[in-house]
Design a protein around this motif. Structure first.
Motif, PDB file in Angstrom:
ATOM      1  N   LEU A   1       0.695  -1.393   0.052  1.00  0.00           N
ATOM      2  CA  LEU A   1      -0.097   0.166  -0.100  1.00  0.00           C
ATOM      3  C   LEU A   1       1.159   1.600  -0.213  1.00  0.00           C
ATOM      4  CD1 LEU A   1      -2.820   1.567   0.570  1.00  0.00           C
ATOM      5  CD2 LEU A   1      -2.451   1.497   2.727  1.00  0.00           C
ATOM      6  N   SER A   2       0.459   1.974  -1.256  1.00  0.00           N
ATOM      7  CA  SER A   2       0.784   3.313  -0.584  1.00  0.00           C
ATOM      8  C   SER A   2       0.607   4.429  -0.819  1.00  0.00           C
ATOM      9  CB  SER A   2       2.457   3.176  -2.337  1.00  0.00           C
ATOM     10  OG  SER A   2       3.127   3.914  -2.013  1.00  0.00           O
ATOM     11  N   PHE A   3       1.171   5.879  -0.307  1.00  0.00           N
ATOM     12  CA  PHE A   3       1.023   7.087  -0.545  1.00  0.00           C
ATOM     13  C   PHE A   3       1.424   7.594  -1.380  1.00  0.00           C
ATOM     14  CE2 PHE A   3       0.629  11.490   0.896  1.00  0.00           C
ATOM     15  CZ  PHE A   3      -0.393  11.650   0.930  1.00  0.00           C
ATOM     16  N   GLU A   4       1.146   8.654  -2.062  1.00  0.00           N
ATOM     17  CA  GLU A   4       1.960   9.554  -4.079  1.00  0.00           C
ATOM     18  C   GLU A   4       1.041  10.376  -3.694  1.00  0.00           C
ATOM     19  OE1 GLU A   4       0.361   6.859  -7.017  1.00  0.00           O
ATOM     20  OE2 GLU A   4       1.807   5.396  -6.484  1.00  0.00           O
ATOM     21  N   THR A   5       1.998  11.597  -3.336  1.00  0.00           N
ATOM     22  CA  THR A   5       1.778  13.204  -4.118  1.00  0.00           C
ATOM     23  C   THR A   5       3.073  13.754  -5.199  1.00  0.00           C
ATOM     24  OG1 THR A   5       2.557  15.209  -2.811  1.00  0.00           O
ATOM     25  CG2 THR A   5       3.985  13.769  -1.993  1.00  0.00           C
ATOM     26  N   ALA A   6       2.401  14.341  -5.443  1.00  0.00           N
ATOM     27  CA  ALA A   6       3.588  14.158  -7.782  1.00  0.00           C
ATOM     28  C   ALA A   6       2.951  15.784  -7.776  1.00  0.00           C
ATOM     29  CB  ALA A   6       2.875  12.873  -7.899  1.00  0.00           C
ATOM     30  N   TYR A   7       3.676  16.365  -8.285  1.00  0.00           N
ATOM     31  CA  TYR A   7       3.578  17.640  -8.899  1.00  0.00           C
ATOM     32  C   TYR A   7       4.108  17.036 -10.795  1.00  0.00           C
ATOM     33  CZ  TYR A   7       3.058  22.732 -10.761  1.00  0.00           C
ATOM     34  OH  TYR A   7       2.897  23.428 -11.038  1.00  0.00           O
ATOM     35  N   PHE A   8       2.882  17.745 -11.654  1.00  0.00           N
ATOM     36  CA  PHE A   8       2.907  17.256 -13.022  1.00  0.00           C
ATOM     37  C   PHE A   8       2.656  18.930 -14.112  1.00  0.00           C
ATOM     38  CE2 PHE A   8       1.237  13.241 -11.922  1.00  0.00           C
ATOM     39  CZ  PHE A   8       2.796  12.843 -12.669  1.00  0.00           C
ATOM     40  N   ILE A   9       4.575  18.581 -14.523  1.00  0.00           N
ATOM     41  CA  ILE A   9       4.127  19.649 -15.757  1.00  0.00           C
ATOM     42  C   ILE A   9       4.146  19.458 -17.134  1.00  0.00           C
ATOM     43  CG2 ILE A   9       5.376  22.243 -16.566  1.00  0.00           C
ATOM     44  CD1 ILE A   9       6.963  22.191 -13.724  1.00  0.00           C
ATOM     45  N   GLU A  10       2.920  20.331 -17.788  1.00  0.00           N
ATOM     46  CA  GLU A  10       2.100  19.872 -19.078  1.00  0.00           C
ATOM     47  C   GLU A  10       2.692  20.816 -20.357  1.00  0.00           C
ATOM     48  OE1 GLU A  10      -1.133  18.332 -21.259  1.00  0.00           O
ATOM     49  OE2 GLU A  10      -1.343  17.990 -19.434  1.00  0.00           O
ATOM     50  N   GLN A  11       3.552  20.422 -20.964  1.00  0.00           N
ATOM     51  CA  GLN A  11       3.764  20.886 -22.168  1.00  0.00           C
ATOM     52  C   GLN A  11       3.091  21.108 -23.840  1.00  0.00           C
ATOM     53  OE1 GLN A  11       8.243  20.622 -22.057  1.00  0.00           O
ATOM     54  NE2 GLN A  11       8.250  22.860 -20.774  1.00  0.00           N
ATOM     55  N   LYS A  12       3.138  21.777 -24.423  1.00  0.00           N
ATOM     56  CA  LYS A  12       2.485  21.043 -25.844  1.00  0.00           C
ATOM     57  C   LYS A  12       4.021  21.322 -26.523  1.00  0.00           C
ATOM     58  CE  LYS A  12      -2.796  23.079 -25.582  1.00  0.00           C
ATOM     59  NZ  LYS A  12      -3.108  23.989 -27.119  1.00  0.00           N
ATOM     60  N   LEU A  13       3.046  20.360 -27.782  1.00  0.00           N
ATOM     61  CA  LEU A  13       4.683  19.983 -28.693  1.00  0.00           C
ATOM     62  C   LEU A  13       3.831  20.267 -29.984  1.00  0.00           C
ATOM     63  CD1 LEU A  13       5.943  16.742 -27.269  1.00  0.00           C
ATOM     64  CD2 LEU A  13       6.724  18.640 -26.489  1.00  0.00           C
ATOM     65  N   ASP A  14       4.179  21.298 -30.544  1.00  0.00           N
ATOM     66  CA  ASP A  14       2.885  22.463 -31.526  1.00  0.00           C
ATOM     67  C   ASP A  14       3.403  21.502 -32.905  1.00  0.00           C
ATOM     68  OD1 ASP A  14       1.080  23.698 -29.772  1.00  0.00           O
ATOM     69  OD2 ASP A  14       2.884  25.077 -29.746  1.00  0.00           O
ATOM     70  N   LYS A  15       5.059  20.726 -32.541  1.00  0.00           N
ATOM     71  CA  LYS A  15       5.581  20.593 -34.455  1.00  0.00           C
ATOM     72  C   LYS A  15       4.884  18.667 -34.555  1.00  0.00           C
ATOM     73  CE  LYS A  15       9.311  23.067 -33.909  1.00  0.00           C
ATOM     74  NZ  LYS A  15      11.166  22.822 -34.552  1.00  0.00           N
ATOM     75  N   VAL A  16       4.615  18.504 -33.164  1.00  0.00           N
ATOM     76  CA  VAL A  16       4.034  17.000 -34.161  1.00  0.00           C
ATOM     77  C   VAL A  16       2.496  16.710 -32.642  1.00  0.00           C
ATOM     78  CG1 VAL A  16       6.609  15.823 -33.290  1.00  0.00           C
ATOM     79  CG2 VAL A  16       4.959  17.096 -31.143  1.00  0.00           C
ATOM     80  N   ASN A  17       2.136  17.978 -32.981  1.00  0.00           N
ATOM     81  CA  ASN A  17       0.742  17.666 -32.382  1.00  0.00           C
ATOM     82  C   ASN A  17      -0.038  16.607 -31.297  1.00  0.00           C
ATOM     83  OD1 ASN A  17      -1.902  18.672 -32.160  1.00  0.00           O
ATOM     84  ND2 ASN A  17      -2.909  16.807 -33.799  1.00  0.00           N
ATOM     85  N   ALA A  18       1.183  17.462 -30.327  1.00  0.00           N
ATOM     86  CA  ALA A  18       0.743  16.580 -28.980  1.00  0.00           C
ATOM     87  C   ALA A  18       2.174  16.792 -28.254  1.00  0.00           C
ATOM     88  CB  ALA A  18       2.036  14.812 -29.313  1.00  0.00           C
ATOM     89  N   ALA A  19       1.663  16.498 -26.758  1.00  0.00           N
ATOM     90  CA  ALA A  19       2.142  17.258 -25.847  1.00  0.00           C
ATOM     91  C   ALA A  19       3.072  15.971 -24.928  1.00  0.00           C
ATOM     92  CB  ALA A  19       0.882  17.661 -24.987  1.00  0.00           C
ATOM     93  N   HIS A  20       3.404  16.383 -23.792  1.00  0.00           N
ATOM     94  CA  HIS A  20       4.313  15.791 -23.141  1.00  0.00           C
ATOM     95  C   HIS A  20       3.882  16.408 -21.532  1.00  0.00           C
ATOM     96  CE1 HIS A  20       8.561  17.801 -22.896  1.00  0.00           C
ATOM     97  NE2 HIS A  20       7.689  18.463 -23.120  1.00  0.00           N
ATOM     98  N   ARG A  21       4.152  15.841 -20.672  1.00  0.00           N
ATOM     99  CA  ARG A  21       4.127  15.955 -18.878  1.00  0.00           C
ATOM    100  C   ARG A  21       5.369  15.682 -18.155  1.00  0.00           C
ATOM    101  NH1 ARG A  21      -1.183  13.063 -17.740  1.00  0.00           N
ATOM    102  NH2 ARG A  21      -2.442  14.654 -18.671  1.00  0.00           N
ATOM    103  N   PHE A  22       5.879  16.310 -17.357  1.00  0.00           N
ATOM    104  CA  PHE A  22       7.225  15.716 -16.315  1.00  0.00           C
ATOM    105  C   PHE A  22       7.090  15.971 -14.454  1.00  0.00           C
ATOM    106  CE2 PHE A  22       8.477  19.181 -18.545  1.00  0.00           C
ATOM    107  CZ  PHE A  22       9.263  20.061 -17.686  1.00  0.00           C
TER     108      PHE A  22
END
Length: 274
Positions: free
Chosen positions: A141-162
């Motif tokens: 059993l795991s308690f998880e906390t995380a913060y993500f930053i999302e960015q658009k990738l216009d040239k490939v019409n996609a997005a990524h987040r880390f």
């Protein structure tokens, strides 16, 4: 180190909303690489000073016997919690995950058995149960906390987040299964090739309620997007040390580094809601 394939299903809201929203994910992980797991706690003491596995409690079965108990091989992964968009690019996530991990030990040479013990001199002989394998199941059993930053990738019409996160993981229960073949037949020195010795118990590889702290790095890439759903390629890396049980530290040899690393890669389908 453990490397797992993971796939699951989740739900998402539009980024314009900033209230807390629930999320849930269900998946199955497939273990494709594992490092050897150290056994550092025994439940049995002999002659009031030697810790070892009880060789006299092993049971003999015919090889390939249907009576032989086997661990459950299905590895589930369930996560749930709350998240919210703090702005157009940042997402805070708080939640829990429940999963089990099935590990396989290639040999038994590093375990201590009671048939190796001399009452006065300690471990002085080889065991008849040191040829075989051990399978271990950890329920977590795991308690998880995380913060993500999302960015658009216009040239490939996609997005990524880390993102970066911190997981507090508790092993609720561990169970192990030992299969030894061939083994020394009782009261003789002969090996019986057609037989297998079997023994199982709980809470040996990781003591009951052992706790670990895992800093985690996440990366996700949106491969496919539609109005109602998105398909993401996901990956995460965790590395941490076991913190507890403190009261059992006396049974842990100083030379043993109690540390685990996890790499998970997989697919995630997101169903969008307005």
């Amino acid at each position: 180190m453990l490397l797992c394939l993971l796939y699951g299903l989740g739900f998402s809201q539009t980024k314009m909303k900033t209230k807390w929203m629930p999320y849930i994910g269900i998946g199955q992980s497939h273990l494709i690489h594992e490092a050897e797991q150290r056994v550092w706690n025994y439940n049995h003491t002999f002659y009031d000073k030697f810790e070892a596995l009880p060789a006299d409690e092993f049971e003999a079965y015919s090889l390939n016997s249907t009576e032989l108990p086997v661990p459950t091989n299905f590895q589930y992964y369930i996560k749930f919690g709350l998240y919210r968009w703090l702005n157009q690019t940042g997402r805070l996530q708080l939640g829990f995950s429940m999963f089990n991990t099935n590990l396989h030990s290639p040999n038994l040479y590093k375990l201590a058995f009671s048939d190796m013990i001399d009452p006065e001199r300690g471990f002085t002989m080889s065991s008849g149960y040191s040829i075989g394998e051990m399978k271990v199941v950890y329920n977590n059993l795991s308690f998880e906390t995380a913060y993500f930053i999302e960015q658009k990738l216009d040239k490939v019409n996609a997005a990524h987040r880390f993102g970066l996160g911190l997981n507090l993981n508790v092993v609720l229960k561990s169970q192990f299964f030992i299969y030894s073949t061939p083994f020394v037949y009782p009261n003789t020195s002969e090996y019986v090739e057609s037989m297998v010795a079997f023994y199982s118990d709980t809470d040996i590889g990781v003591k009951h309620k052992a706790m670990s702290l895992y800093p985690t790095f996440y990366y996700e890439y949106r491969a496919v997007e539609s109005q109602r759903a998105e398909l993401w390629l996901t990956g995460s890396y965790s590395d941490g040390l076991k913190l507890i049980p403190m009261k059992d530290r006396k049974s842990v040899k100083q030379s043993q580094n109690i540390r685990n690393s996890f790499i998970r890669i997989g697919l995630k389908c997101i169903l969008n809601r307005s």
